[in-house]
Design a protein around this motif. Sequence first.
Motif, mmCIF file in Angstrom:
data_model
loop_
_atom_site.group_PDB
_atom_site.id
_atom_site.type_symbol
_atom_site.label_atom_id
_atom_site.label_comp_id
_atom_site.label_asym_id
_atom_site.label_seq_id
_atom_site.Cartn_x
_atom_site.Cartn_y
_atom_site.Cartn_z
ATOM 1 N N ASP A 33 0.805 -1.223 0.000
ATOM 2 C CA ASP A 33 0.000 0.000 0.000
ATOM 3 C C ASP A 33 0.841 1.277 0.000
ATOM 4 O O ASP A 33 0.293 2.374 0.129
ATOM 5 C CB ASP A 33 -0.919 0.022 1.235
ATOM 6 N N PHE A 34 2.156 1.147 -0.137
ATOM 7 C CA PHE A 34 3.003 2.333 -0.010
ATOM 8 C C PHE A 34 2.661 3.405 -1.039
ATOM 9 O O PHE A 34 2.573 4.590 -0.710
ATOM 10 C CB PHE A 34 4.483 1.964 -0.130
ATOM 11 N N GLU A 35 2.479 3.019 -2.284
ATOM 12 C CA GLU A 35 2.171 4.005 -3.323
ATOM 13 C C GLU A 35 0.878 4.744 -3.002
ATOM 14 O O GLU A 35 0.783 5.962 -3.200
ATOM 15 C CB GLU A 35 2.063 3.312 -4.688
ATOM 16 N N ALA A 36 -0.107 4.017 -2.497
ATOM 17 C CA ALA A 36 -1.382 4.655 -2.143
ATOM 18 C C ALA A 36 -1.185 5.651 -1.006
ATOM 19 O O ALA A 36 -1.767 6.748 -1.015
ATOM 20 C CB ALA A 36 -2.407 3.595 -1.755
ATOM 21 N N ARG A 37 -0.368 5.283 -0.024
ATOM 22 C CA ARG A 37 -0.121 6.201 1.098
ATOM 23 C C ARG A 37 0.619 7.450 0.630
ATOM 24 O O ARG A 37 0.362 8.556 1.121
ATOM 25 C CB ARG A 37 0.660 5.483 2.200
ATOM 26 N N GLN A 38 1.541 7.280 -0.307
ATOM 27 C CA GLN A 38 2.245 8.442 -0.838
ATOM 28 C C GLN A 38 1.287 9.370 -1.593
ATOM 29 O O GLN A 38 1.413 10.595 -1.525
ATOM 30 C CB GLN A 38 3.386 7.999 -1.757
ATOM 31 N N GLN B 196 0.441 13.267 -0.792
ATOM 32 C CA GLN B 196 0.466 14.316 -1.812
ATOM 33 C C GLN B 196 -0.848 15.089 -1.832
ATOM 34 O O GLN B 196 -0.859 16.318 -1.982
ATOM 35 C CB GLN B 196 0.723 13.697 -3.187
ATOM 36 N N ALA B 197 -1.961 14.380 -1.660
ATOM 37 C CA ALA B 197 -3.274 15.039 -1.676
ATOM 38 C C ALA B 197 -3.420 16.004 -0.500
ATOM 39 O O ALA B 197 -3.970 17.106 -0.647
ATOM 40 C CB ALA B 197 -4.384 13.989 -1.646
ATOM 41 N N ILE B 198 -2.928 15.591 0.675
ATOM 42 C CA ILE B 198 -2.974 16.489 1.841
ATOM 43 C C ILE B 198 -2.124 17.730 1.568
ATOM 44 O O ILE B 198 -2.545 18.871 1.803
ATOM 45 C CB ILE B 198 -2.459 15.783 3.108
ATOM 46 N N PHE B 199 -0.917 17.495 1.074
ATOM 47 C CA PHE B 199 0.018 18.583 0.785
ATOM 48 C C PHE B 199 -0.587 19.570 -0.211
ATOM 49 O O PHE B 199 -0.537 20.796 -0.014
ATOM 50 C CB PHE B 199 1.317 17.979 0.252
ATOM 51 N N ASP B 200 -1.174 19.049 -1.279
ATOM 52 C CA ASP B 200 -1.765 19.916 -2.303
ATOM 53 C C ASP B 200 -2.887 20.770 -1.720
ATOM 54 O O ASP B 200 -2.991 21.969 -2.009
ATOM 55 C CB ASP B 200 -2.303 19.075 -3.463
ATOM 56 N N ALA B 201 -3.732 20.160 -0.888
ATOM 57 C CA ALA B 201 -4.849 20.901 -0.301
ATOM 58 C C ALA B 201 -4.344 22.009 0.623
ATOM 59 O O ALA B 201 -4.845 23.141 0.589
ATOM 60 C CB ALA B 201 -5.762 19.947 0.463
ATOM 61 N N VAL B 202 -3.338 21.695 1.437
ATOM 62 C CA VAL B 202 -2.828 22.682 2.394
ATOM 63 C C VAL B 202 -2.124 23.825 1.674
ATOM 64 O O VAL B 202 -2.389 25.002 1.941
ATOM 65 C CB VAL B 202 -1.880 22.013 3.415
ATOM 66 N N ARG B 203 -1.238 23.503 0.744
ATOM 67 C CA ARG B 203 -0.474 24.582 0.106
ATOM 68 C C ARG B 203 -1.333 25.446 -0.811
ATOM 69 O O ARG B 203 -1.033 26.622 -1.031
ATOM 70 C CB ARG B 203 0.711 24.007 -0.667
ATOM 71 N N HIS B 204 -2.429 24.886 -1.336
ATOM 72 C CA HIS B 204 -3.309 25.658 -2.210
ATOM 73 C C HIS B 204 -4.430 26.359 -1.448
ATOM 74 O O HIS B 204 -5.281 27.014 -2.055
ATOM 75 C CB HIS B 204 -3.907 24.750 -3.290
#
Length: 254
Positions: A184-189, A193-201
């Motif tokens: 599941d590593f790719e899914a967790r990454q 990324q989705a959290i990061f994108d939401a926060v920075r945007h």
Amino acid sequence: MSIGELLAGREGLRIEDPRQTSVSVHAYLRDLIISGAIPPGTQLKQAELARVLAVSRTPLREAFRMLQEEGLVSAEPNQRSVVLGLDAEALDSLYAARITLESLGARLTAGRMTREEVRSAAAAHKEMDRTYRAGDYASWTVAHRRFHRLLVGRSGAPVLRTISSYAEQSERYVRIDQLTNTQDFEARQREHQAIFDAVRHGDGKAAVVEMARHLSGSARRVVEAHAPGRGTPFVDAALDLLLCDCSDAASDSG
């Protein structure tokens, strides 16, 4: 296996300030327990540890007390403690609290990261990928901790301290998740990324949703692997609360 044998060949305890010996001992033992170097079921005897670590009993007793408060060891008679295994209810409760507060932290930080913080978070995310693939879990943990902290960095000192405490207590479970769900590593990454994108945007609602789903997934996987069928009622309640609030907020704004 004795504690001396478990610690053989590992980096020894470092005490920078003798006045903070108990803090140093606590941090040292805590890292070893969370990393799995001292496995569940290991009996910790104060006399033996005092000899192995070359410290007196007084700071060691205080370190044991702090470990007990964190739920990492049990209190036993005759100045002994036992490293605790996975407690599904404790994990469920811990993650429910972490999900609630860290999702709040992500929302408070959304749109407020500096350019340097954005670069640092991106670098940490890349480092997580590199170290995981290299099998360097210790370095992965450092990068993962830095990544999550940057995404809640505008929470305010009291909230940030509590988030950090919950995150640190969760690390033993994160490690279990990594070891038992390698596929599941790719899914967790992608979740990271989705959290990061939401926060920075600056999308606070999406930051809450992505953070809550990411953390709840970790808790559910670990509990299911070790206590099949038990479920995670505390985590489920926290997730329902957060997602309901986000849905209501979206409806109100529409």
